[in-house]
Motif scaffolding. Structure first.
Motif, PDB file in Angstrom:
ATOM      1  N   PHE A  43       0.814  -1.219   0.000  1.00  0.00           N
ATOM      2  CA  PHE A  43       0.000   0.000   0.000  1.00  0.00           C
ATOM      3  C   PHE A  43       0.851   1.274   0.000  1.00  0.00           C
ATOM      4  O   PHE A  43       0.422   2.300  -0.538  1.00  0.00           O
ATOM      5  CB  PHE A  43      -0.992  -0.003   1.160  1.00  0.00           C
ATOM      6  CG  PHE A  43      -2.152  -0.923   0.918  1.00  0.00           C
ATOM      7  CD1 PHE A  43      -3.040  -0.682  -0.118  1.00  0.00           C
ATOM      8  CD2 PHE A  43      -2.349  -2.043   1.694  1.00  0.00           C
ATOM      9  CE1 PHE A  43      -4.113  -1.527  -0.364  1.00  0.00           C
ATOM     10  CE2 PHE A  43      -3.411  -2.899   1.463  1.00  0.00           C
ATOM     11  CZ  PHE A  43      -4.301  -2.640   0.425  1.00  0.00           C
ATOM     12  N   TRP A  46       1.700   1.703  -3.548  1.00  0.00           N
ATOM     13  CA  TRP A  46       0.476   2.189  -4.190  1.00  0.00           C
ATOM     14  C   TRP A  46       0.322   3.697  -3.952  1.00  0.00           C
ATOM     15  O   TRP A  46       0.030   4.458  -4.877  1.00  0.00           O
ATOM     16  CB  TRP A  46      -0.703   1.432  -3.607  1.00  0.00           C
ATOM     17  CG  TRP A  46      -2.052   1.738  -4.161  1.00  0.00           C
ATOM     18  CD1 TRP A  46      -2.573   2.954  -4.524  1.00  0.00           C
ATOM     19  CD2 TRP A  46      -3.099   0.811  -4.409  1.00  0.00           C
ATOM     20  NE1 TRP A  46      -3.865   2.829  -4.954  1.00  0.00           N
ATOM     21  CE2 TRP A  46      -4.214   1.518  -4.895  1.00  0.00           C
ATOM     22  CE3 TRP A  46      -3.218  -0.553  -4.231  1.00  0.00           C
ATOM     23  CZ2 TRP A  46      -5.415   0.904  -5.217  1.00  0.00           C
ATOM     24  CZ3 TRP A  46      -4.414  -1.158  -4.554  1.00  0.00           C
ATOM     25  CH2 TRP A  46      -5.487  -0.439  -5.052  1.00  0.00           C
ATOM     26  N   ASP A  47       0.509   4.130  -2.698  1.00  0.00           N
ATOM     27  CA  ASP A  47       0.412   5.549  -2.369  1.00  0.00           C
ATOM     28  C   ASP A  47       1.452   6.375  -3.120  1.00  0.00           C
ATOM     29  O   ASP A  47       1.145   7.461  -3.631  1.00  0.00           O
ATOM     30  CB  ASP A  47       0.587   5.769  -0.863  1.00  0.00           C
ATOM     31  CG  ASP A  47      -0.671   5.478  -0.073  1.00  0.00           C
ATOM     32  OD1 ASP A  47      -1.710   5.123  -0.684  1.00  0.00           O
ATOM     33  OD2 ASP A  47      -0.624   5.604   1.169  1.00  0.00           O
ATOM     34  N   LEU A  81      -1.874   2.705   7.329  1.00  0.00           N
ATOM     35  CA  LEU A  81      -1.742   1.487   6.529  1.00  0.00           C
ATOM     36  C   LEU A  81      -1.456   0.275   7.414  1.00  0.00           C
ATOM     37  O   LEU A  81      -1.987  -0.816   7.171  1.00  0.00           O
ATOM     38  CB  LEU A  81      -0.665   1.660   5.461  1.00  0.00           C
ATOM     39  CG  LEU A  81      -0.983   2.701   4.392  1.00  0.00           C
ATOM     40  CD1 LEU A  81       0.196   2.875   3.459  1.00  0.00           C
ATOM     41  CD2 LEU A  81      -2.239   2.351   3.627  1.00  0.00           C
TER      42      LEU A  81
END
Length: 114
Positions: A43, A46-47, A81
């Protein structure tokens, strides 16, 4: 600072739930830690990709520390996260255990019925 404090309190609650029922980290520490690391890393990547594409932008807020992990990536995002991944695995393992126990009870009950 308020947002980080709330995230840490919520993480603490997840740890207490996990410790009480040995759902995730307290059931299989090494495997669970690697799943958490992988999930958070996924994640975060992804960010970073979304930040690079201009999708995510950080705005200053009095509720946040102002500490940045990278451009447009606040410290609180890392803890969020971690909380998101930990909470998901706690819920997954709790539901899995509940369904397994119900199946076992159902089989035992079915054997004794005429």
């Amino acid at each position: 600072m308020i947002y980080l404090t709330i995230l840490l309190l919520l993480l603490g609650c997840m740890v207490l739930l996990d410790a009480r029922w040995k759902l995730f980290l307290f059931a299989r520490p090494l495997a669970a830690a690697s799943v958490l690391v992988f999930g958070v890393a996924f994640f975060l990547i992804w960010d970073v990709a979304a930040i690079h594409a201009g999708i995510f932008l950080h705005r200053d807020s009095p509720l946040m520390t102002g500490v940045m992990l990278g451009p447009q990536l606040p410290l609180e995002e890392g803890f969020f996260l971690l909380f998101l991944c930990y909470q998901t695995m706690i819920l997954f393992t709790a539901v899995d255990r509940f369904l397994r126990q119900n199946r076992r009870r159902g089989r035992k009950t079915a054997r004794w019925q005429p």
